[in-house]
Design a protein around this motif. Structure first.
Motif, PDB file in Angstrom:
ATOM      1  N   VAL A 110     129.291  41.778 106.178  1.00  0.00           N
ATOM      2  CA  VAL A 110     128.759  42.032 107.517  1.00  0.00           C
ATOM      3  C   VAL A 110     127.322  42.533 107.430  1.00  0.00           C
ATOM      4  N   SER A 111     127.068  43.415 106.490  1.00  0.00           N
ATOM      5  CA  SER A 111     125.720  43.962 106.318  1.00  0.00           C
ATOM      6  C   SER A 111     124.699  42.862 106.042  1.00  0.00           C
ATOM      7  N   ALA A 112     125.120  41.838 105.288  1.00  0.00           N
ATOM      8  CA  ALA A 112     124.212  40.723 105.001  1.00  0.00           C
ATOM      9  C   ALA A 112     123.883  39.936 106.262  1.00  0.00           C
ATOM     10  N   LEU A 113     124.817  39.920 107.221  1.00  0.00           N
ATOM     11  CA  LEU A 113     124.588  39.203 108.474  1.00  0.00           C
ATOM     12  C   LEU A 113     123.806  40.034 109.484  1.00  0.00           C
ATOM     13  N   LEU A 114     123.684  41.334 109.220  1.00  0.00           N
ATOM     14  CA  LEU A 114     122.946  42.240 110.105  1.00  0.00           C
ATOM     15  C   LEU A 114     121.866  42.959 109.291  1.00  0.00           C
ATOM     16  N   PRO A 115     120.900  42.229 108.747  1.00  0.00           N
ATOM     17  CA  PRO A 115     119.923  42.855 107.842  1.00  0.00           C
ATOM     18  C   PRO A 115     119.065  43.923 108.510  1.00  0.00           C
ATOM     19  N   GLU A 116     118.997  43.893 109.853  1.00  0.00           N
ATOM     20  CA  GLU A 116     118.187  44.891 110.552  1.00  0.00           C
ATOM     21  C   GLU A 116     118.905  46.229 110.691  1.00  0.00           C
ATOM     22  N   VAL A 117     120.215  46.269 110.356  1.00  0.00           N
ATOM     23  CA  VAL A 117     121.010  47.492 110.473  1.00  0.00           C
ATOM     24  C   VAL A 117     121.108  48.143 109.097  1.00  0.00           C
ATOM     25  N   GLY A 137     123.056  47.678 102.507  1.00  0.00           N
ATOM     26  CA  GLY A 137     123.718  46.487 102.000  1.00  0.00           C
ATOM     27  C   GLY A 137     124.744  46.735 100.916  1.00  0.00           C
ATOM     28  N   MET A 138     124.943  47.974 100.506  1.00  0.00           N
ATOM     29  CA  MET A 138     125.894  48.301  99.456  1.00  0.00           C
ATOM     30  C   MET A 138     127.004  49.204  99.997  1.00  0.00           C
ATOM     31  N   PRO A 139     128.212  49.109  99.416  1.00  0.00           N
ATOM     32  CA  PRO A 139     129.333  49.902  99.943  1.00  0.00           C
ATOM     33  C   PRO A 139     129.323  51.329  99.420  1.00  0.00           C
ATOM     34  N   PRO A 274     130.600  43.473 117.757  1.00  0.00           N
ATOM     35  CA  PRO A 274     131.514  42.559 117.064  1.00  0.00           C
ATOM     36  C   PRO A 274     130.910  42.050 115.764  1.00  0.00           C
ATOM     37  N   VAL A 275     131.735  41.456 114.925  1.00  0.00           N
ATOM     38  CA  VAL A 275     131.221  40.731 113.771  1.00  0.00           C
ATOM     39  C   VAL A 275     130.285  39.640 114.294  1.00  0.00           C
ATOM     40  N   PRO A 276     129.094  39.495 113.738  1.00  0.00           N
ATOM     41  CA  PRO A 276     128.093  38.609 114.337  1.00  0.00           C
ATOM     42  C   PRO A 276     128.390  37.122 114.273  1.00  0.00           C
ATOM     43  N   GLY A 285     130.835  39.011 100.977  1.00  0.00           N
ATOM     44  CA  GLY A 285     130.534  40.336 100.452  1.00  0.00           C
ATOM     45  C   GLY A 285     130.891  40.467  98.991  1.00  0.00           C
ATOM     46  N   ALA A 286     132.031  39.883  98.587  1.00  0.00           N
ATOM     47  CA  ALA A 286     132.428  39.934  97.175  1.00  0.00           C
ATOM     48  C   ALA A 286     131.410  39.215  96.304  1.00  0.00           C
ATOM     49  N   ALA A 287     130.908  38.070  96.780  1.00  0.00           N
ATOM     50  CA  ALA A 287     129.904  37.329  96.014  1.00  0.00           C
ATOM     51  C   ALA A 287     128.613  38.129  95.872  1.00  0.00           C
ATOM     52  N   LEU A 288     128.202  38.786  96.941  1.00  0.00           N
ATOM     53  CA  LEU A 288     126.972  39.578  96.884  1.00  0.00           C
ATOM     54  C   LEU A 288     127.133  40.781  95.957  1.00  0.00           C
ATOM     55  N   LEU A 289     128.314  41.395  95.979  1.00  0.00           N
ATOM     56  CA  LEU A 289     128.571  42.519  95.079  1.00  0.00           C
ATOM     57  C   LEU A 289     128.559  42.080  93.620  1.00  0.00           C
ATOM     58  N   ALA A 290     128.970  40.837  93.380  1.00  0.00           N
ATOM     59  CA  ALA A 290     129.018  40.343  92.001  1.00  0.00           C
ATOM     60  C   ALA A 290     127.654  40.346  91.348  1.00  0.00           C
TER      61      ALA A 290
END
Length: 300
Positions: A110-117, A137-139, A274-276, A285-290
């Motif tokens: 979700v964070s990747a889809l809302l980069p301004e947040v 962008g990180m948990p 809502p989810v964007p 998210g799992a791919a980005l964390l990898a």
């Protein structure tokens, strides 16, 4: 190429993303029961979505408690009590995955889809209730990997009994299973049926719907008061109700703030979004964390 895998109770969804974080391929398959079947499904999904290429990194989001180094415990809806998932996948495909709790992985997506947040909480309203908190962008995992596990916070000592033994837990009010059990009627989409029946004036449905809204509003307030995130993003199966859920939740938050200058100053209702999009946020998210260094993940 990075591959992300989102493991759910009924399906495994894997995506491959390019270096810019865009999804370039995806595959969905059923989830098996038990440790061996889950590992089989993850490995098969990775091999399919990578189309014969070796991924540069692999991430897996999975229910349950995830300890450092990829050990999964208490993933009961998968039939897993304890499993060294990272080692099991590495043995099969020759690459060690980054393993994260599924809701926290979704928060990263979700964070990747809302980069301004800069900071957000992803509130997953599904069978149960839990949240993933992301900043930059990180948990945020917390000291023992329990950050965001708010489902069993009791907000009404006189409320419905929760399977955990307490009364009035957020999950007992707003979890999909709890709503279905209180409604007590066979339905493909029990939460949607409750809302329809409440609109028609059914007394039980009105009570169950009011409690659901109250539980979600309490979860939002709790997340903002404890983390002060910029946004609380509602997702999961229950949140598929869209504005039919978000509107009364915002109304409840405004009503709670009407008697408190402090709460009013926090603009709780305006933080609920809502989810964007319908993107595969868990697998993304799992791919980005990898591809993220462990030092970048708070609480790792």
């Amino acid at each position: 190429m990075r591959v992300g895998v989102d493991v759910g109770g009924t399906k495994i969804l894997a995506v491959a993303v390019d270096e810019g974080g865009a999804v370039v391929s995806a595959v969905r398959r059923e989830t098996g029961w038990g440790a061996d079947a889950v590992v089989d499904g993850i490995c098969a999904a990775v091999e399919t979505v990578s189309q014969g290429r070796r991924p540069d990194a692999i991430g897996v989001g999975v229910p349950g408690q995830v300890a450092p180094r990829g050990i999964v415990r208490h993933a009961l809806n998968l039939g897993i009590d304890s499993l060294d998932l990272a080692a099991a996948v590495e043995d099969r495909i020759g690459a060690r995955p980054v393993v994260e709790n599924d809701v926290r992985a979704a928060a990263v997506g979700v964070s990747a889809l809302l980069p301004e947040v800069a900071s957000l909480a992803y509130l997953n309203l599904g069978t149960g209730v839990a949240a993933g908190i992301a900043q930059g962008g990180m948990p945020w995992r917390g000291a023992r990997g329990a950050a965001g596990e708010i489902g069993h916070v009791s907000v009404d000592p006189a409320g419905p009994v929760c399977p955990c033994g307490q009364r009035g837990c957020i999950e007992a009010l707003a979890g999909g299973d709890a709503v279905a059990a209180r409604w007590g009627q066979a339905a493909t989409l029990p939460v949607a049926e409750v809302f329809e029946a409440a609109d028609a004036g059914d007394p039980l449905a009105l009570s169950v719907r009011a409690d659901l809204v109250r539980g979600v509003a309490a979860a939002v307030q709790l997340l903002v008061l404890t983390t002060d995130v910029e946004r609380v993003v509602l997702g999961g199966g229950v949140a598929n109700l869209g504005e039919r859920l978000r509107r009364p939740v915002r109304t409840a938050l405004r009503a709670a703030a009407s008697g408190s200058v402090f709460l009013a100053s926090l603009d709780l209702a305006d933080r609920v979004v809502p989810v964007p999009s319908d993107a595969p946020i868990g697998a993304l998210g799992a791919a980005l964390l990898a591809g993220a260094p462990a030092a970048a993940v708070p609480g790792m």
